[in-house]
Design a protein around this motif. Structure first.
Motif, short mmCIF file in Angstrom:
data_model
loop_
_atom_site.label_atom_id
_atom_site.label_comp_id
_atom_site.label_asym_id
_atom_site.label_seq_id
_atom_site.Cartn_x
_atom_site.Cartn_y
_atom_site.Cartn_z
N TYR A 129 24.49 29.24 -130.80
CA TYR A 129 24.25 28.03 -129.81
C TYR A 129 25.71 27.91 -130.01
O TYR A 129 25.99 27.17 -129.01
N VAL B 295 19.42 23.70 -119.11
CA VAL B 295 20.70 25.07 -118.86
C VAL B 295 20.65 25.24 -117.38
O VAL B 295 21.47 25.26 -116.74
N ASP B 296 18.81 25.09 -116.55
CA ASP B 296 18.68 25.00 -115.89
C ASP B 296 19.54 24.23 -114.71
O ASP B 296 20.35 24.44 -112.96
N HIS C 70 15.34 32.81 -120.27
CA HIS C 70 14.94 32.16 -121.07
C HIS C 70 13.68 32.74 -121.91
O HIS C 70 13.51 32.13 -123.19
N TYR D 39 29.98 27.25 -123.06
CA TYR D 39 30.31 26.51 -121.99
C TYR D 39 31.06 25.26 -121.34
O TYR D 39 31.43 24.76 -120.16
N ILE E 86 25.90 35.19 -121.91
CA ILE E 86 25.47 33.96 -122.72
C ILE E 86 23.07 35.28 -123.32
O ILE E 86 23.40 34.98 -124.05
#
Length: 326
Positions: free
Chosen positions: A165, A109-110, A6, A172, A140
């Motif tokens: 990104y 993202v969590d 984070h 992802y 990541i």
């Protein structure tokens, strides 16, 4: 995600924000925005302090209200207001927008972890856990570190992290595709599946799997695309006996049951007490299931001792709780 990830995501967003024409030409706003994205990327996890009280409070509330829709707005207003006290010449609107984006990205993202969040509160308290990305994903984290290093070497931060990104978006998608293939194979292997819960690990091609069928629980792993069945348990509903009902009144047990979607239970009777245990089946490690909730009651059904959390051996559990010896 973990705290370190984070943090680097907050730095990355501060770099991307330099593509904003207002941020890119105003040093004060750029500085304020970097503070906003770094602080904002951490803010929803302030509920981690609940661990100082006990595991039950932490399990029941972590990634709950602090990751909700109202909280995203509240965090962004509070952080923006705080930063404006120290950098009053910065652009208020653009500082708020990038701070808001950092907080929203944290919550978003969590969702991809196996733990999940209650991101749709107040509309629903349902836990949203897609189980695609491990809480700490080396790819990541390293991708962000490489982006920071390239920035330090003189590259434009906005275009650098925008590229990072785009790569991560592709990552992802790959992870999602891998998970869908595993689920497809599982349905061929066990046709009567009701639910599959997949938990990614830090290893790219290793996944933990918990499966519910009509009559059984199955615990498995997927390694390099191969499904390995490890354990099998009869699926027996929790009986509502006096002992079970008394155990469910305990905070540790109720917190566990509010969080765990797939578990088995055990009730043991000893010379002077009962012991009720709930065992989460998602996290098998070296033949042991470390995430548990346990309560001991005397024969009058008074709670003597209880615990919920991560314990990797029976000996450590007994020492941790100072439970009544068997």
């Amino acid at each position: 995600m973990d705290t370190g990830t984070h943090v680097v995501m907050g730095i990355a967003l501060g770099g991307i924000a330099t593509l904003d024409p207002v941020v890119g030409v105003d040093h004060s706003t750029a500085y304020a925005v970097m503070l906003g994205t770094i602080i904002g990327s951490q803010a929803p996890d302030l509920d981690t302090i609940l661990k100082l009280r006990n595991n039950a409070k932490y399990i029941r509330n972590h990634r709950g209200i602090t990751h909700s829709i109202p909280a995203v707005f509240i965090w962004s207003f509070l952080i923006t207001g705080l930063i404006m006290l120290f950098v009053p010449e910065s652009n208020l609107l653009h500082l708020w927008l990038w701070t808001f984006f950092a907080i929203a990205l944290h919550v978003f993202v969590d969702i991809f972890n196996a733990y999940g969040t209650q991101a749709l509160r107040p509309f629903t308290k349902k836990w949203i856990a897609l189980g695609i990305i491990n809480t700490f994903d080396p790819f990541i984290f390293i991708a962000h570190l490489i982006g920071i290093a390239i920035w330090v070497l003189g590259a434009h931060p906005g275009y650098t992290f925008l590229t990072v990104y785009i790569i991560l978006m592709a990552y992802y998608i790959i992870r999602f595709s891998m998970q869908r293939r595993i689920i497809h194979r599982l349905h061929k292997l066990l046709p009567d599946i009701e639910q599959v819960i997949i938990s990614p690990t830090m290893r790219f091609r290793h996944w933990h799997i918990a499966i519910m069928t009509n009559t059984r629980f199955h615990v498995a792993r997927s390694i390099n695309g191969e499904i390995i069945l490890q354990d099998e348990f009869e699926r027996i509903p929790v009986p509502q006996t006096n002992v079970i009902r008394a155990a469910e009144e305990d905070d540790n047990i109720s917190a566990f049951l509010s969080f765990s979607p797939v578990y088995r239970w055990e009730v043991d009777e000893f010379t002077d007490h009962y012991e009720v245990r709930f065992i989460d089946l998602r996290y098998r490690s070296k033949g042991y299931y470390p995430f548990v909730a346990i309560v001991q009651l005397d024969y009058d059904l008074n709670i003597v001792s209880s615990y919920t959390g991560w314990i990797f051996s029976e000996e450590k559990l007994r020492k941790k709780l100072e439970l009544i010896p068997d």
